[in-house]
Design an enzyme around this catalytic site. Structure first.
Site, PDB file in Angstrom:
ATOM      1  N   ARG A 229      16.631  66.370  23.100  1.00 53.04           N
ATOM      2  CA  ARG A 229      17.089  67.762  23.158  1.00 53.04           C
ATOM      3  C   ARG A 229      16.106  68.628  23.939  1.00 53.04           C
ATOM      4  O   ARG A 229      14.884  68.529  23.745  1.00 53.04           O
ATOM      5  CB  ARG A 229      17.271  68.324  21.741  1.00 53.04           C
ATOM      6  N   ASP A 230      16.685  69.481  24.801  1.00 53.61           N
ATOM      7  CA  ASP A 230      15.864  70.435  25.551  1.00 53.61           C
ATOM      8  C   ASP A 230      15.273  71.444  24.570  1.00 53.61           C
ATOM      9  O   ASP A 230      15.932  71.921  23.657  1.00 53.61           O
ATOM     10  CB  ASP A 230      16.721  71.144  26.602  1.00 53.61           C
ATOM     11  N   ILE A 231      14.009  71.780  24.778  1.00 52.10           N
ATOM     12  CA  ILE A 231      13.294  72.679  23.876  1.00 52.10           C
ATOM     13  C   ILE A 231      13.805  74.128  24.012  1.00 52.10           C
ATOM     14  O   ILE A 231      13.599  74.946  23.109  1.00 52.10           O
ATOM     15  CB  ILE A 231      11.773  72.594  24.160  1.00 52.10           C
TER      16      ILE A 231
ATOM     17  N   ASN B  46      18.121  69.538  38.853  1.00 57.30           N
ATOM     18  CA  ASN B  46      17.506  70.486  39.773  1.00 57.30           C
ATOM     19  C   ASN B  46      16.479  69.752  40.631  1.00 57.30           C
ATOM     20  O   ASN B  46      15.774  68.877  40.122  1.00 57.30           O
ATOM     21  CB  ASN B  46      16.819  71.607  38.992  1.00 57.30           C
TER      22      ASN B  46
ATOM     23  N   VAL C 265       9.754  70.637  35.708  1.00 59.05           N
ATOM     24  CA  VAL C 265       9.119  69.388  35.263  1.00 59.05           C
ATOM     25  C   VAL C 265       9.422  68.330  36.325  1.00 59.05           C
ATOM     26  O   VAL C 265      10.596  68.036  36.599  1.00 59.05           O
ATOM     27  CB  VAL C 265       9.633  68.941  33.881  1.00 59.05           C
TER      28      VAL C 265
ATOM     29  N   HIS D 186      15.135  64.372  35.677  1.00 56.35           N
ATOM     30  CA  HIS D 186      15.880  64.555  34.421  1.00 56.35           C
ATOM     31  C   HIS D 186      17.255  65.112  34.713  1.00 56.35           C
ATOM     32  O   HIS D 186      17.420  66.011  35.525  1.00 56.35           O
ATOM     33  CB  HIS D 186      15.116  65.450  33.448  1.00 56.35           C
TER      34      HIS D 186
ATOM     35  N   HIS E 133      20.192  67.152  33.176  1.00 55.28           N
ATOM     36  CA  HIS E 133      20.560  68.075  32.103  1.00 55.28           C
ATOM     37  C   HIS E 133      22.002  67.771  31.692  1.00 55.28           C
ATOM     38  O   HIS E 133      22.897  67.754  32.547  1.00 55.28           O
ATOM     39  CB  HIS E 133      20.524  69.525  32.590  1.00 55.28           C
TER      40      HIS E 133
HETATM   41  P1  AMP Z   1      13.962  71.833  35.089  1.00 55.49           P
HETATM   42  O1  AMP Z   1      13.809  73.338  35.130  1.00 55.49           O
HETATM   43  O2  AMP Z   1      15.249  71.340  35.688  1.00 55.49           O
HETATM   44  O3  AMP Z   1      12.743  71.125  35.622  1.00 55.49           O
HETATM   45  O4  AMP Z   1      14.104  71.474  33.548  1.00 55.49           O
HETATM   46  C1  AMP Z   1      12.998  71.251  32.729  1.00 55.49           C
HETATM   47  C2  AMP Z   1      13.516  71.381  31.330  1.00 55.49           C
HETATM   48  O5  AMP Z   1      12.558  70.820  30.448  1.00 55.49           O
HETATM   49  C3  AMP Z   1      13.730  72.829  30.894  1.00 55.49           C
HETATM   50  O6  AMP Z   1      15.093  73.025  30.545  1.00 55.49           O
HETATM   51  C4  AMP Z   1      12.789  72.983  29.706  1.00 55.49           C
HETATM   52  O7  AMP Z   1      13.320  73.793  28.698  1.00 55.49           O
HETATM   53  C5  AMP Z   1      12.606  71.543  29.262  1.00 55.49           C
HETATM   54  N1  AMP Z   1      11.379  71.272  28.537  1.00 55.49           N
HETATM   55  C6  AMP Z   1      10.125  71.660  28.860  1.00 55.49           C
HETATM   56  N2  AMP Z   1       9.236  71.211  27.950  1.00 55.49           N
HETATM   57  C7  AMP Z   1       9.962  70.513  27.035  1.00 55.49           C
HETATM   58  C8  AMP Z   1       9.632  69.809  25.842  1.00 55.49           C
HETATM   59  N3  AMP Z   1       8.366  69.708  25.399  1.00 55.49           N
HETATM   60  N4  AMP Z   1      10.632  69.219  25.144  1.00 55.49           N
HETATM   61  C9  AMP Z   1      11.912  69.306  25.563  1.00 55.49           C
HETATM   62  N5  AMP Z   1      12.282  69.949  26.685  1.00 55.49           N
HETATM   63  C10 AMP Z   1      11.332  70.554  27.403  1.00 55.49           C
END
Ligand code: AMP
Ligand code: ZN
Length: 114
Positions: free
Chosen positions: A29-31, A87, A96, A100, A102
């Site tokens: 799950r996204d945080i 993205n 990140v 990944h 979404h």
């Molecule tokens: P992006 O902006 O496409 O690189 O997405 C990175 C995603 O990682 C974002 O939606 C963040 O909310 C998510 N994220 C960052 N840190 C964490 C974490 N520790 N656990 C879960 N999701 C995270």
């Protein structure tokens, strides 16, 4: 790779809220969820961006989508519809730099995305 947040999850140094896992992919799950269900599906091999995907990764990328569909089925919105999106780099908002997907579901999605 130790500086990569998602590699730390794969290594077990950080515990995500895992919803699905195979030998090749991890889904958690996204945080900061942007929909009632917002799951990230990542390859267990570090790939920074879409631009870094190699021909050797083609099967792995397919497995990301198989996992995304599985997550959607398990969440109950596979048939009604959902969004699976990646993205790439700064202008798309990538924060990140470990690939990944979404998976967003449980609400209507807009098109074009913002
Ligand atoms: P992006 O902006 O496409 O690189 O997405 C990175 C995603 O990682 C974002 O939606 C963040 O909310 C998510 N994220 C960052 N840190 C964490 C974490 N520790 N656990 C879960 N999701 C995270
Ligand atoms: Zn990584």
């Amino acid at each position: 790779m130790t500086e990569c947040l998602f590699c730390k999850m794969i290594a077990g140094e950080i515990q995500p809220d895992t919803v699905y896992e195979t030998d090749d992919v991890l889904a958690f799950r996204d945080i900061n969820p942007q929909a009632p269900t917002h799951v990230l599906v990542i390859p267990k091999r570090h790939i920074a961006t879409i631009n870094d995907i190699g021909t050797e990764d083609t099967e792995l990328i397919g497995k990301l989508y198989l996992a995304a569909a599985r997550v959607a089925r398990d969440a109950g919105f596979a048939e009604e519809g959902y969004r699976a999106v990646m993205n790439c780099n700064g202008r798309a908002g990538q924060t990140v730099f470990h690939l990944h997907l979404h998976v967003l579901g449980g609400r209507d999605m807009n098109w074009p995305p913002g």
